[in-house]
Design an enzyme around this catalytic site. Structure first.
Site, PDB file in Angstrom:
ATOM      1  N   PHE A  10       0.951  -1.258  -0.207  1.00 36.46           N
ATOM      2  CA  PHE A  10      -0.056  -0.153   0.035  1.00 36.46           C
ATOM      3  C   PHE A  10       0.886   1.251   0.117  1.00 36.46           C
ATOM      4  CE2 PHE A  10      -2.640  -2.991   2.244  1.00 36.46           C
ATOM      5  CZ  PHE A  10      -4.125  -3.030   1.496  1.00 36.46           C
ATOM      6  N   ASP A  11       0.365   2.403  -0.795  1.00 37.16           N
ATOM      7  CA  ASP A  11       0.867   3.431  -0.486  1.00 37.16           C
ATOM      8  C   ASP A  11       0.152   3.947   0.687  1.00 37.16           C
ATOM      9  OD1 ASP A  11       1.768   6.291  -1.295  1.00 37.16           O
ATOM     10  OD2 ASP A  11       0.031   6.729  -1.678  1.00 37.16           O
ATOM     11  N   LEU A  12       0.938   5.133   1.551  1.00 43.74           N
ATOM     12  CA  LEU A  12       0.096   5.565   2.781  1.00 43.74           C
ATOM     13  C   LEU A  12      -0.589   6.886   2.388  1.00 43.74           C
ATOM     14  CD1 LEU A  12       0.237   5.206   6.031  1.00 43.74           C
ATOM     15  CD2 LEU A  12       2.019   6.759   5.963  1.00 43.74           C
TER      16      LEU A  12
END
Length: 214
Positions: A10-12
């Site tokens: 995941f990107d944050l």
């Protein structure tokens, strides 16, 4: 396909946690400090996604490090005031963890600020690996951070999927050889992501579960 995927990266920012207002206000504060009256809200939206160096260095080759410091000082001071979770994220991530998926974060943020955001939203217990800006030589869309995360998780690109709100995430996934997922709640709009042809588009994070056969 769904049975093969066992790893989710995941990107944050803008994907798992809603840092949009924090980031926009940090950029506006910085631009107003160095270029008074020249930047409005819509002018800083293109700055979301790339690293701070990639954004500021072209503007001020001599002074970009000072601009980064100004940004980060404001960003840290206002972090807990402006950051919140996105609907459906906590429950979905918890379900993936309980279902045995390997979970990692790949972000262009520095690791200290990443941990602040994860703790604030209660997501810190779910992720085995965080690859932040200070862990790599090259940021997304270079495949380095994704491959580093996969290596630490003992996984491989053909068993992984990358979820993000920015074209850097989609291109990073493609460059690393993973499946890619865009999120329709991206502040840049779903059309921005669709032109980079992610394999899937989510309306809510919970939409990820049937894709992965959960």
């Amino acid at each position: 396909m769904s049975n093969k995927i066992d790893t989710v990266l995941f990107d944050l920012d803008g994907t798992l946690i809603d840092t949009n207002e924090l980031i926009i206000s940090s950029f506006l504060h910085t631009m107003e400090t160095y270029y008074p009256g020249q930047y409005k809200r819509e002018d800083v939206l293109p700055f979301l996604g790339p690293s701070l160096q990639d954004t500021f260095q072209p503007m001020s080759p001599e002074g970009y490090e000072e601009m980064i410091t100004t940004y980060r000082t404001y960003n840290l001071a206002n972090h807990d005031l402006l950051v919140k979770g996105f609907e459906g994220v906590y429950e979905t991530v918890r379900t993936l963890k309980e279902s045995g998926f390997h979970l990692g974060i790949v972000t262009t943020k520095r690791s200290d600020v990443v941990q602040m955001g994860l703790k604030l939203t209660g997501l810190d217990e779910f992720f085995e690996v965080v690859v932040a800006l200070d862990h790599v030589e090259k940021a997304k869309p270079d495949p380095e951070p994704l491959l580093k995360a996969l290596n630490q998780l003992g996984s491989s690109p053909d068993r992984a999927i990358m979820v993000g709100d920015n074209h850097h995430d989609i291109l990073g996934g493609k460059n690393a050889g993973t499946k890619t997922v865009g999120v329709a709640w991206s502040i840049k709009g779903r059309e921005h992501l669709e032109q980079y042809n992610p394999d899937y588009m989510l309306e809510n994070m919970a939409d990820l579960l049937p894709i992965l056969g959960v």
